[in-house]
Enzyme design. Structure first.
Site, PDB file in Angstrom:
ATOM      1  N   ASN A 137       0.812  -1.221   0.000  1.00 24.50           N
ATOM      2  CA  ASN A 137       0.000   0.000   0.000  1.00 24.50           C
ATOM      3  C   ASN A 137       0.848   1.275   0.000  1.00 24.50           C
ATOM      4  O   ASN A 137       0.474   2.270  -0.616  1.00 24.50           O
ATOM      5  CB  ASN A 137      -0.999   0.000   1.156  1.00 24.50           C
ATOM      6  CG  ASN A 137      -0.344  -0.049   2.517  1.00 24.50           C
ATOM      7  OD1 ASN A 137       0.671  -0.702   2.707  1.00 24.50           O
ATOM      8  ND2 ASN A 137      -0.938   0.630   3.484  1.00 24.50           N
ATOM      9  N   GLU A 235       3.560  -3.630  12.328  1.00 26.84           N
ATOM     10  CA  GLU A 235       2.583  -2.562  12.075  1.00 26.84           C
ATOM     11  C   GLU A 235       1.487  -3.206  11.256  1.00 26.84           C
ATOM     12  O   GLU A 235       1.676  -3.549  10.088  1.00 26.84           O
ATOM     13  CB  GLU A 235       3.246  -1.392  11.334  1.00 26.84           C
ATOM     14  CG  GLU A 235       2.427  -0.107  11.404  1.00 26.84           C
ATOM     15  CD  GLU A 235       1.388  -0.006  10.305  1.00 26.84           C
ATOM     16  OE1 GLU A 235       0.203  -0.288  10.608  1.00 26.84           O
ATOM     17  OE2 GLU A 235       1.744   0.331   9.180  1.00 26.84           O
ATOM     18  N   CYS A 269      -3.735   1.852   6.583  1.00 25.77           N
ATOM     19  CA  CYS A 269      -4.104   1.358   7.911  1.00 25.77           C
ATOM     20  C   CYS A 269      -4.632   2.476   8.816  1.00 25.77           C
ATOM     21  O   CYS A 269      -5.340   2.209   9.772  1.00 25.77           O
ATOM     22  CB  CYS A 269      -2.900   0.697   8.576  1.00 25.77           C
ATOM     23  SG  CYS A 269      -2.279  -0.740   7.703  1.00 25.77           S
ATOM     24  N   GLU A 438       7.744   2.636  15.388  1.00 27.16           N
ATOM     25  CA  GLU A 438       8.692   3.008  14.338  1.00 27.16           C
ATOM     26  C   GLU A 438       8.779   4.525  14.280  1.00 27.16           C
ATOM     27  O   GLU A 438       7.988   5.241  14.875  1.00 27.16           O
ATOM     28  CB  GLU A 438       8.221   2.446  12.991  1.00 27.16           C
ATOM     29  CG  GLU A 438       8.184   0.926  12.968  1.00 27.16           C
ATOM     30  CD  GLU A 438       7.740   0.368  11.634  1.00 27.16           C
ATOM     31  OE1 GLU A 438       8.626  -0.079  10.866  1.00 27.16           O
ATOM     32  OE2 GLU A 438       6.529   0.373  11.353  1.00 27.16           O
TER      33      GLU A 438
END
Length: 459
Positions: A137, A235, A269, A438
Protein backbone atom coordinates in the site's frame (compact mmCIF):
# COMPACT_ATOMS: atom_id res chain seq x y z
CA UNK A 1 13.91 -22.60 6.93
CA UNK A 2 11.43 -23.13 4.11
CA UNK A 3 12.14 -26.07 1.85
CA UNK A 4 13.16 -26.13 -1.79
CA UNK A 5 11.01 -24.19 -4.23
CA UNK A 6 11.11 -24.01 -8.00
CA UNK A 7 12.35 -20.62 -9.26
CA UNK A 8 9.74 -18.56 -11.07
CA UNK A 9 9.11 -15.04 -12.32
CA UNK A 10 6.37 -12.73 -11.10
CA UNK A 11 4.49 -10.36 -13.38
CA UNK A 12 3.97 -6.82 -12.11
CA UNK A 13 0.69 -5.24 -13.27
CA UNK A 14 -0.31 -1.62 -13.63
CA UNK A 15 -3.51 -1.59 -11.52
CA UNK A 16 -4.99 1.25 -13.57
CA UNK A 17 -4.77 -0.68 -16.87
CA UNK A 18 -4.13 -4.33 -15.86
CA UNK A 19 -1.17 -4.34 -18.28
CA UNK A 20 2.06 -6.20 -17.43
CA UNK A 21 4.78 -3.59 -16.87
CA UNK A 22 7.62 -5.83 -15.64
CA UNK A 23 8.61 -9.40 -14.92
CA UNK A 24 10.70 -9.93 -11.80
CA UNK A 25 12.49 -13.11 -10.65
CA UNK A 26 11.12 -14.39 -7.35
CA UNK A 27 13.62 -15.32 -4.63
CA UNK A 28 13.78 -18.85 -3.26
CA UNK A 29 14.78 -20.00 0.22
CA UNK A 30 18.27 -20.70 -1.15
CA UNK A 31 18.46 -17.13 -2.42
CA UNK A 32 17.58 -15.85 1.05
CA UNK A 33 20.22 -18.03 2.65
CA UNK A 34 22.91 -16.71 0.30
CA UNK A 35 21.74 -13.12 0.83
CA UNK A 36 21.98 -13.46 4.61
CA UNK A 37 25.55 -14.71 4.35
CA UNK A 38 26.48 -11.77 2.11
CA UNK A 39 24.69 -9.32 4.41
CA UNK A 40 26.54 -10.59 7.49
CA UNK A 41 29.90 -9.91 5.85
CA UNK A 42 28.83 -6.47 4.66
CA UNK A 43 27.45 -5.60 8.09
CA UNK A 44 30.79 -6.25 9.78
CA UNK A 45 32.44 -3.79 7.40
CA UNK A 46 29.67 -1.22 7.85
CA UNK A 47 29.68 -1.38 11.65
CA UNK A 48 33.46 -0.89 11.70
CA UNK A 49 33.18 2.46 9.89
CA UNK A 50 33.44 5.65 11.89
CA UNK A 51 29.95 7.00 12.72
CA UNK A 52 30.63 10.14 10.70
CA UNK A 53 31.42 8.03 7.64
CA UNK A 54 28.23 5.99 7.97
CA UNK A 55 26.23 9.19 8.34
CA UNK A 56 27.92 10.71 5.29
CA UNK A 57 27.07 7.68 3.13
CA UNK A 58 23.45 7.70 4.26
CA UNK A 59 23.21 11.36 3.30
CA UNK A 60 24.65 10.51 -0.11
CA UNK A 61 21.94 7.85 -0.42
CA UNK A 62 19.34 10.52 0.46
CA UNK A 63 20.80 12.82 -2.19
CA UNK A 64 20.63 10.05 -4.79
CA UNK A 65 16.96 9.48 -3.97
CA UNK A 66 16.31 13.21 -4.30
CA UNK A 67 18.05 13.32 -7.67
CA UNK A 68 15.84 10.44 -8.91
CA UNK A 69 12.65 11.52 -7.14
CA UNK A 70 10.54 11.87 -10.29
CA UNK A 71 11.75 8.54 -11.65
CA UNK A 72 10.83 6.80 -8.39
CA UNK A 73 7.46 8.55 -8.29
CA UNK A 74 6.59 7.46 -11.82
CA UNK A 75 7.55 3.87 -10.96
CA UNK A 76 5.18 4.04 -7.98
CA UNK A 77 2.38 5.37 -10.18
CA UNK A 78 2.78 2.45 -12.57
CA UNK A 79 3.21 -0.39 -10.11
CA UNK A 80 0.93 0.76 -7.24
CA UNK A 81 -1.60 3.01 -8.95
CA UNK A 82 -0.84 5.89 -6.62
CA UNK A 83 -1.66 9.40 -7.74
CA UNK A 84 1.44 11.16 -8.99
CA UNK A 85 1.24 13.76 -6.22
CA UNK A 86 1.18 11.07 -3.55
CA UNK A 87 4.01 9.18 -5.26
CA UNK A 88 6.23 12.27 -5.25
CA UNK A 89 5.54 12.73 -1.55
CA UNK A 90 6.45 9.08 -0.93
CA UNK A 91 9.80 9.36 -2.72
CA UNK A 92 10.47 12.57 -0.80
CA UNK A 93 9.63 10.79 2.43
CA UNK A 94 12.31 8.16 1.70
CA UNK A 95 14.83 10.95 1.19
CA UNK A 96 13.78 12.67 4.42
CA UNK A 97 13.89 9.43 6.42
CA UNK A 98 17.44 8.74 5.27
CA UNK A 99 18.51 12.29 6.17
CA UNK A 100 16.82 12.06 9.58
CA UNK A 101 18.37 8.66 10.32
CA UNK A 102 21.81 9.91 9.25
CA UNK A 103 21.51 12.64 11.87
CA UNK A 104 21.11 9.99 14.56
CA UNK A 105 24.20 7.94 13.75
CA UNK A 106 26.56 10.12 15.80
CA UNK A 107 23.98 10.59 18.57
CA UNK A 108 23.32 6.90 19.24
CA UNK A 109 24.87 7.06 22.69
CA UNK A 110 24.71 4.89 25.78
CA UNK A 111 24.55 6.04 29.40
CA UNK A 112 26.72 6.25 32.47
CA UNK A 113 24.80 4.89 35.46
CA UNK A 114 25.79 5.72 39.07
CA UNK A 115 26.98 2.60 40.92
CA UNK A 116 29.03 1.77 44.00
CA UNK A 117 32.65 0.71 43.61
CA UNK A 118 33.17 1.54 39.99
CA UNK A 119 31.87 2.93 36.74
CA UNK A 120 28.89 1.50 34.88
CA UNK A 121 28.21 2.28 31.23
CA UNK A 122 25.81 1.05 28.57
CA UNK A 123 26.77 0.56 24.92
CA UNK A 124 24.30 0.31 22.04
CA UNK A 125 25.47 -2.25 19.50
CA UNK A 126 23.88 -3.16 16.14
CA UNK A 127 21.84 -6.36 15.97
CA UNK A 128 23.44 -7.64 12.74
CA UNK A 129 21.17 -8.53 9.82
CA UNK A 130 17.62 -7.14 9.82
CA UNK A 131 14.78 -8.38 7.63
CA UNK A 132 12.20 -5.83 6.47
CA UNK A 133 8.99 -7.13 4.90
CA UNK A 134 7.20 -4.20 3.27
CA UNK A 135 3.57 -3.95 2.11
CA UNK A 136 2.08 -2.93 -1.23
CA UNK A 137 0.00 0.00 0.00
CA UNK A 138 2.96 2.38 0.62
CA UNK A 139 5.89 0.46 -0.87
CA UNK A 140 8.57 3.17 -0.70
CA UNK A 141 8.07 4.98 2.60
CA UNK A 142 7.23 1.95 4.73
CA UNK A 143 10.26 0.11 3.35
CA UNK A 144 12.33 3.09 4.46
CA UNK A 145 10.74 3.15 7.94
CA UNK A 146 12.66 -0.01 8.78
CA UNK A 147 15.60 0.27 6.42
CA UNK A 148 16.83 3.79 7.22
CA UNK A 149 17.12 3.48 11.03
CA UNK A 150 18.43 -0.10 10.80
CA UNK A 151 21.25 0.98 8.50
CA UNK A 152 21.96 4.05 10.63
CA UNK A 153 22.31 1.85 13.72
CA UNK A 154 24.99 -0.22 11.98
CA UNK A 155 22.95 -3.14 10.66
CA UNK A 156 22.62 -4.73 7.23
CA UNK A 157 19.12 -4.93 5.72
CA UNK A 158 17.40 -7.47 3.51
CA UNK A 159 14.15 -6.02 2.17
CA UNK A 160 11.39 -8.24 0.83
CA UNK A 161 8.88 -6.05 -0.99
CA UNK A 162 5.30 -7.10 -1.69
CA UNK A 163 4.89 -9.28 -4.78
CA UNK A 164 2.80 -6.63 -6.52
CA UNK A 165 5.18 -3.70 -5.87
CA UNK A 166 8.87 -4.67 -6.13
CA UNK A 167 10.08 -2.08 -8.65
CA UNK A 168 10.73 0.94 -6.43
CA UNK A 169 12.48 -1.25 -3.87
CA UNK A 170 14.83 -2.66 -6.50
CA UNK A 171 15.61 0.84 -7.75
CA UNK A 172 16.35 2.07 -4.22
CA UNK A 173 18.89 -0.74 -3.79
CA UNK A 174 20.62 0.38 -6.98
CA UNK A 175 20.73 3.98 -5.75
CA UNK A 176 22.20 2.88 -2.40
CA UNK A 177 25.03 1.08 -4.17
CA UNK A 178 25.64 4.03 -6.48
CA UNK A 179 25.78 6.32 -3.43
CA UNK A 180 28.68 4.29 -2.02
CA UNK A 181 27.06 2.00 0.54
CA UNK A 182 28.97 -1.28 0.82
CA UNK A 183 27.90 -4.00 -1.60
CA UNK A 184 25.30 -6.37 -0.12
CA UNK A 185 24.62 -4.08 2.85
CA UNK A 186 21.13 -3.31 1.52
CA UNK A 187 19.67 -6.12 -0.57
CA UNK A 188 16.18 -6.45 -2.07
CA UNK A 189 14.70 -9.91 -2.59
CA UNK A 190 11.32 -9.91 -4.36
CA UNK A 191 9.31 -13.05 -3.92
CA UNK A 192 6.30 -14.76 -2.40
CA UNK A 193 5.61 -14.28 1.28
CA UNK A 194 5.22 -18.02 1.77
CA UNK A 195 8.67 -18.62 0.27
CA UNK A 196 11.09 -15.68 0.53
CA UNK A 197 9.22 -14.10 3.43
CA UNK A 198 9.10 -17.26 5.49
CA UNK A 199 12.76 -18.02 4.76
CA UNK A 200 13.73 -14.56 5.99
CA UNK A 201 11.62 -14.87 9.15
CA UNK A 202 12.93 -18.33 10.00
CA UNK A 203 16.61 -17.76 9.14
CA UNK A 204 18.88 -18.02 12.21
CA UNK A 205 21.17 -15.35 10.80
CA UNK A 206 18.44 -12.67 10.80
CA UNK A 207 18.28 -10.88 14.15
CA UNK A 208 15.06 -8.93 13.73
CA UNK A 209 12.00 -8.80 11.47
CA UNK A 210 10.10 -5.61 10.70
CA UNK A 211 6.72 -6.41 9.15
CA UNK A 212 3.91 -4.22 7.92
CA UNK A 213 0.77 -5.96 6.71
CA UNK A 214 -2.31 -7.78 7.87
CA UNK A 215 -2.92 -8.80 11.46
CA UNK A 216 -3.40 -12.41 10.35
CA UNK A 217 0.05 -12.63 8.74
CA UNK A 218 1.60 -10.58 11.56
CA UNK A 219 0.49 -13.19 14.08
CA UNK A 220 2.06 -15.95 12.00
CA UNK A 221 5.34 -14.05 11.76
CA UNK A 222 5.34 -13.32 15.48
CA UNK A 223 4.84 -17.03 16.24
CA UNK A 224 7.73 -18.02 13.97
CA UNK A 225 10.00 -15.38 15.46
CA UNK A 226 9.15 -16.68 18.92
CA UNK A 227 10.69 -20.04 18.02
CA UNK A 228 14.09 -18.32 17.85
CA UNK A 229 13.35 -15.57 20.39
CA UNK A 230 13.80 -13.17 17.49
CA UNK A 231 12.91 -9.50 17.81
CA UNK A 232 9.94 -8.29 15.82
CA UNK A 233 8.22 -5.00 15.08
CA UNK A 234 4.69 -5.29 13.68
CA UNK A 235 2.58 -2.56 12.07
CA UNK A 236 -0.72 -4.23 11.31
CA UNK A 237 -4.35 -3.39 10.61
CA UNK A 238 -6.52 -0.46 11.57
CA UNK A 239 -10.13 0.70 11.75
CA UNK A 240 -9.60 4.25 12.89
CA UNK A 241 -12.34 6.46 14.26
CA UNK A 242 -13.00 10.05 13.20
CA UNK A 243 -14.96 11.52 16.12
CA UNK A 244 -16.91 14.71 15.40
CA UNK A 245 -18.45 16.43 18.44
CA UNK A 246 -21.33 18.88 18.17
CA UNK A 247 -19.12 21.75 19.36
CA UNK A 248 -16.63 21.19 16.51
CA UNK A 249 -16.23 23.25 13.38
CA UNK A 250 -18.58 20.91 11.52
CA UNK A 251 -17.89 22.50 8.14
CA UNK A 252 -14.14 21.96 8.54
CA UNK A 253 -14.62 18.41 9.83
CA UNK A 254 -16.86 17.49 6.89
CA UNK A 255 -14.51 19.08 4.37
CA UNK A 256 -11.53 17.13 5.74
CA UNK A 257 -13.33 13.79 6.07
CA UNK A 258 -13.36 12.53 2.43
CA UNK A 259 -9.60 12.32 1.91
CA UNK A 260 -9.13 10.95 5.43
CA UNK A 261 -10.45 7.64 4.09
CA UNK A 262 -10.08 8.04 0.31
CA UNK A 263 -6.39 8.90 0.17
CA UNK A 264 -4.51 6.03 -1.49
CA UNK A 265 -7.94 4.59 -2.40
CA UNK A 266 -8.52 3.79 1.26
CA UNK A 267 -5.59 1.36 1.27
CA UNK A 268 -4.19 2.87 4.43
CA UNK A 269 -4.10 1.36 7.91
CA UNK A 270 -4.68 4.85 9.34
CA UNK A 271 -7.73 5.61 7.15
CA UNK A 272 -10.54 7.21 9.18
CA UNK A 273 -13.16 4.71 8.02
CA UNK A 274 -15.38 4.90 11.12
CA UNK A 275 -16.87 8.40 11.20
CA UNK A 276 -18.62 8.97 14.55
CA UNK A 277 -20.82 12.07 14.64
CA UNK A 278 -22.71 13.46 17.64
CA UNK A 279 -26.47 13.31 17.05
CA UNK A 280 -27.25 17.07 17.12
CA UNK A 281 -25.02 17.63 14.05
CA UNK A 282 -25.35 14.20 12.40
CA UNK A 283 -27.73 15.25 9.61
CA UNK A 284 -25.87 18.48 8.96
CA UNK A 285 -22.57 16.60 8.73
CA UNK A 286 -23.97 14.18 6.13
CA UNK A 287 -25.33 17.10 4.07
CA UNK A 288 -21.87 18.65 4.02
CA UNK A 289 -20.07 15.35 3.45
CA UNK A 290 -22.02 14.23 0.38
CA UNK A 291 -20.77 16.80 -2.17
CA UNK A 292 -17.20 16.35 -0.96
CA UNK A 293 -17.31 12.59 -1.56
CA UNK A 294 -19.21 12.82 -4.83
CA UNK A 295 -16.79 15.37 -6.30
CA UNK A 296 -13.57 13.40 -5.69
CA UNK A 297 -11.78 12.92 -9.02
CA UNK A 298 -11.11 9.20 -9.58
CA UNK A 299 -9.08 8.24 -12.63
CA UNK A 300 -5.68 7.99 -14.28
CA UNK A 301 -3.17 8.22 -11.40
CA UNK A 302 -0.61 9.87 -13.72
CA UNK A 303 -2.96 12.84 -14.25
CA UNK A 304 -2.12 15.76 -11.96
CA UNK A 305 -5.86 16.42 -11.37
CA UNK A 306 -6.62 12.91 -10.11
CA UNK A 307 -7.34 12.61 -6.38
CA UNK A 308 -7.89 8.85 -6.17
CA UNK A 309 -6.55 5.98 -8.26
CA UNK A 310 -7.43 2.27 -8.51
CA UNK A 311 -7.14 -0.49 -5.95
CA UNK A 312 -3.97 -2.56 -6.13
CA UNK A 313 -5.39 -5.81 -7.57
CA UNK A 314 -8.47 -7.76 -8.58
CA UNK A 315 -8.23 -9.70 -5.33
CA UNK A 316 -8.46 -6.48 -3.35
CA UNK A 317 -11.29 -5.20 -5.54
CA UNK A 318 -13.36 -8.32 -4.88
CA UNK A 319 -12.65 -8.05 -1.15
CA UNK A 320 -13.94 -4.47 -1.03
CA UNK A 321 -17.01 -5.31 -3.11
CA UNK A 322 -17.96 -8.04 -0.66
CA UNK A 323 -18.30 -5.48 2.14
CA UNK A 324 -20.62 -3.15 0.22
CA UNK A 325 -23.68 -4.80 -1.35
CA UNK A 326 -25.59 -2.52 -3.67
CA UNK A 327 -28.59 -2.04 -1.36
CA UNK A 328 -26.72 -0.35 1.49
CA UNK A 329 -27.81 3.28 2.07
CA UNK A 330 -25.26 6.07 1.91
CA UNK A 331 -23.23 8.25 -0.46
CA UNK A 332 -21.52 7.08 -3.64
CA UNK A 333 -19.03 8.82 -5.89
CA UNK A 334 -17.99 7.75 -9.37
CA UNK A 335 -15.12 5.71 -10.83
CA UNK A 336 -13.99 4.74 -14.34
CA UNK A 337 -15.34 1.63 -16.02
CA UNK A 338 -13.38 -0.82 -18.13
CA UNK A 339 -9.83 -2.10 -17.44
CA UNK A 340 -8.37 -1.37 -14.02
CA UNK A 341 -9.28 -2.18 -10.45
CA UNK A 342 -11.70 0.68 -9.80
CA UNK A 343 -14.08 1.19 -6.89
CA UNK A 344 -16.05 4.39 -6.34
CA UNK A 345 -15.76 6.44 -3.13
CA UNK A 346 -18.44 5.10 -0.78
CA UNK A 347 -19.98 6.17 2.53
CA UNK A 348 -22.30 3.72 4.27
CA UNK A 349 -25.02 4.89 6.67
CA UNK A 350 -27.84 3.19 8.55
CA UNK A 351 -25.89 0.07 9.61
CA UNK A 352 -25.43 -1.37 13.09
CA UNK A 353 -22.24 -0.38 14.93
CA UNK A 354 -21.15 -4.02 14.92
CA UNK A 355 -21.79 -4.67 11.21
CA UNK A 356 -18.75 -6.14 9.44
CA UNK A 357 -18.27 -3.01 7.32
CA UNK A 358 -18.24 -0.96 10.54
CA UNK A 359 -15.69 -2.98 12.54
CA UNK A 360 -13.52 -4.90 10.05
CA UNK A 361 -10.71 -3.41 7.97
CA UNK A 362 -12.10 -3.09 4.43
CA UNK A 363 -8.89 -1.53 3.04
CA UNK A 364 -10.69 0.32 0.30
CA UNK A 365 -12.44 3.67 -0.29
CA UNK A 366 -15.31 2.89 2.09
CA UNK A 367 -16.33 4.63 5.32
CA UNK A 368 -19.21 4.16 7.74
CA UNK A 369 -20.96 7.06 9.52
CA UNK A 370 -22.43 6.25 12.94
CA UNK A 371 -24.21 8.58 15.40
CA UNK A 372 -23.28 8.86 19.08
CA UNK A 373 -24.91 10.50 22.10
CA UNK A 374 -22.22 11.82 24.42
CA UNK A 375 -18.51 11.65 25.21
CA UNK A 376 -18.72 8.25 26.87
CA UNK A 377 -20.70 6.85 23.94
CA UNK A 378 -18.11 8.20 21.48
CA UNK A 379 -15.26 6.54 23.35
CA UNK A 380 -17.18 3.26 23.59
CA UNK A 381 -17.80 3.20 19.84
CA UNK A 382 -14.24 4.26 19.02
CA UNK A 383 -12.85 1.40 21.08
CA UNK A 384 -15.35 -1.22 19.86
CA UNK A 385 -12.88 -2.83 17.46
CA UNK A 386 -9.88 -5.12 17.76
CA UNK A 387 -7.66 -2.43 16.26
CA UNK A 388 -6.05 0.67 17.76
CA UNK A 389 -3.78 2.37 15.28
CA UNK A 390 -4.96 5.92 14.72
CA UNK A 391 -7.87 8.33 14.88
CA UNK A 392 -9.11 11.91 14.95
CA UNK A 393 -11.06 14.05 17.40
CA UNK A 394 -12.89 17.17 16.25
CA UNK A 395 -13.86 19.58 19.02
CA UNK A 396 -13.31 23.17 20.14
CA UNK A 397 -13.06 22.07 23.80
CA UNK A 398 -9.41 21.51 24.76
CA UNK A 399 -10.36 19.63 27.92
CA UNK A 400 -12.57 17.27 25.93
CA UNK A 401 -9.79 16.77 23.38
CA UNK A 402 -7.41 15.72 26.13
CA UNK A 403 -9.95 13.50 27.91
CA UNK A 404 -10.96 11.67 24.76
CA UNK A 405 -7.34 11.35 23.59
CA UNK A 406 -6.57 9.66 26.88
CA UNK A 407 -9.57 7.32 26.63
CA UNK A 408 -9.32 6.19 23.00
CA UNK A 409 -7.11 3.09 22.73
CA UNK A 410 -4.99 4.06 19.73
CA UNK A 411 -1.33 4.84 19.20
CA UNK A 412 -1.64 7.93 16.99
CA UNK A 413 -4.36 10.54 17.50
CA UNK A 414 -4.92 13.95 15.95
CA UNK A 415 -7.16 16.76 17.19
CA UNK A 416 -8.88 18.80 14.47
CA UNK A 417 -6.60 17.05 11.99
CA UNK A 418 -6.11 13.72 10.23
CA UNK A 419 -2.31 13.66 10.41
CA UNK A 420 -0.92 10.32 11.61
CA UNK A 421 2.60 9.93 10.27
CA UNK A 422 5.61 12.19 10.63
CA UNK A 423 9.08 10.68 10.34
CA UNK A 424 10.27 12.58 13.44
CA UNK A 425 7.51 11.28 15.80
CA UNK A 426 6.77 7.71 16.98
CA UNK A 427 4.27 5.57 15.09
CA UNK A 428 2.60 2.32 16.11
CA UNK A 429 -0.58 0.76 17.38
CA UNK A 430 -2.48 -0.63 20.34
CA UNK A 431 -4.21 -4.01 20.53
CA UNK A 432 -4.09 -5.97 17.26
CA UNK A 433 -2.76 -3.02 15.29
CA UNK A 434 0.78 -4.00 16.08
CA UNK A 435 3.74 -4.24 18.39
CA UNK A 436 6.52 -1.72 18.93
CA UNK A 437 7.07 1.75 17.52
CA UNK A 438 8.69 3.01 14.34
CA UNK A 439 9.97 6.45 13.32
CA UNK A 440 10.79 9.29 15.70
CA UNK A 441 13.84 9.98 17.85
CA UNK A 442 14.04 6.43 19.26
CA UNK A 443 13.88 4.60 15.92
CA UNK A 444 17.60 3.77 15.78
CA UNK A 445 17.65 2.34 19.30
CA UNK A 446 15.04 -0.25 18.25
CA UNK A 447 17.74 -1.81 16.04
CA UNK A 448 20.37 -2.13 18.75
CA UNK A 449 21.32 -4.41 21.63
CA UNK A 450 22.09 -2.76 24.98
CA UNK A 451 25.31 -4.01 26.56
CA UNK A 452 26.05 -3.11 30.16
CA UNK A 453 29.70 -2.84 31.26
CA UNK A 454 30.85 -2.41 34.87
CA UNK A 455 34.42 -1.28 35.55
CA UNK A 456 35.62 -1.73 39.13
CA UNK A 457 37.60 1.13 40.63
CA UNK A 458 38.38 -0.61 43.90
CA UNK A 459 42.03 -1.16 44.71
Amino acid sequence: MSGAYEPYEHQVLNPATEEVIATVPAATAADVDAAVARAARAQATWAALAPADRARLLRRFATAVDEHLEELAQLEVREAGHTVGNARWEAGNVRDLLDYAAGGVERLTGRQIPVTGGLDITILEPLGVVGVIAPWNFPMPIAAWGTAPALAAGNAVILKPAETTPLTALRLAELALAAGLPEHLFQVLPGAGAVAGDALVEHPGVAKIVFTGSTRVGKQIMAKCAQRVKRVTLELGGKSANIVFADADVEAAAAAAPMSFLDNSGQDCCARTRILVQRPVYDRFLELLAPGVESVVVGDPADEKTQMGPLISRTQLERVRAYVPGDLPGIRGTAPEGPGFWFAPTVVTGVAPDAPVAVEEVFGPVAVVLPFDDEADAVRLANATEYGLSGSIWTRDVGRALRVSGAVAAGNLSVNSHSSVRYWTPFGGYKQSGLGRELGPDALAAFTETKNVFISTEA
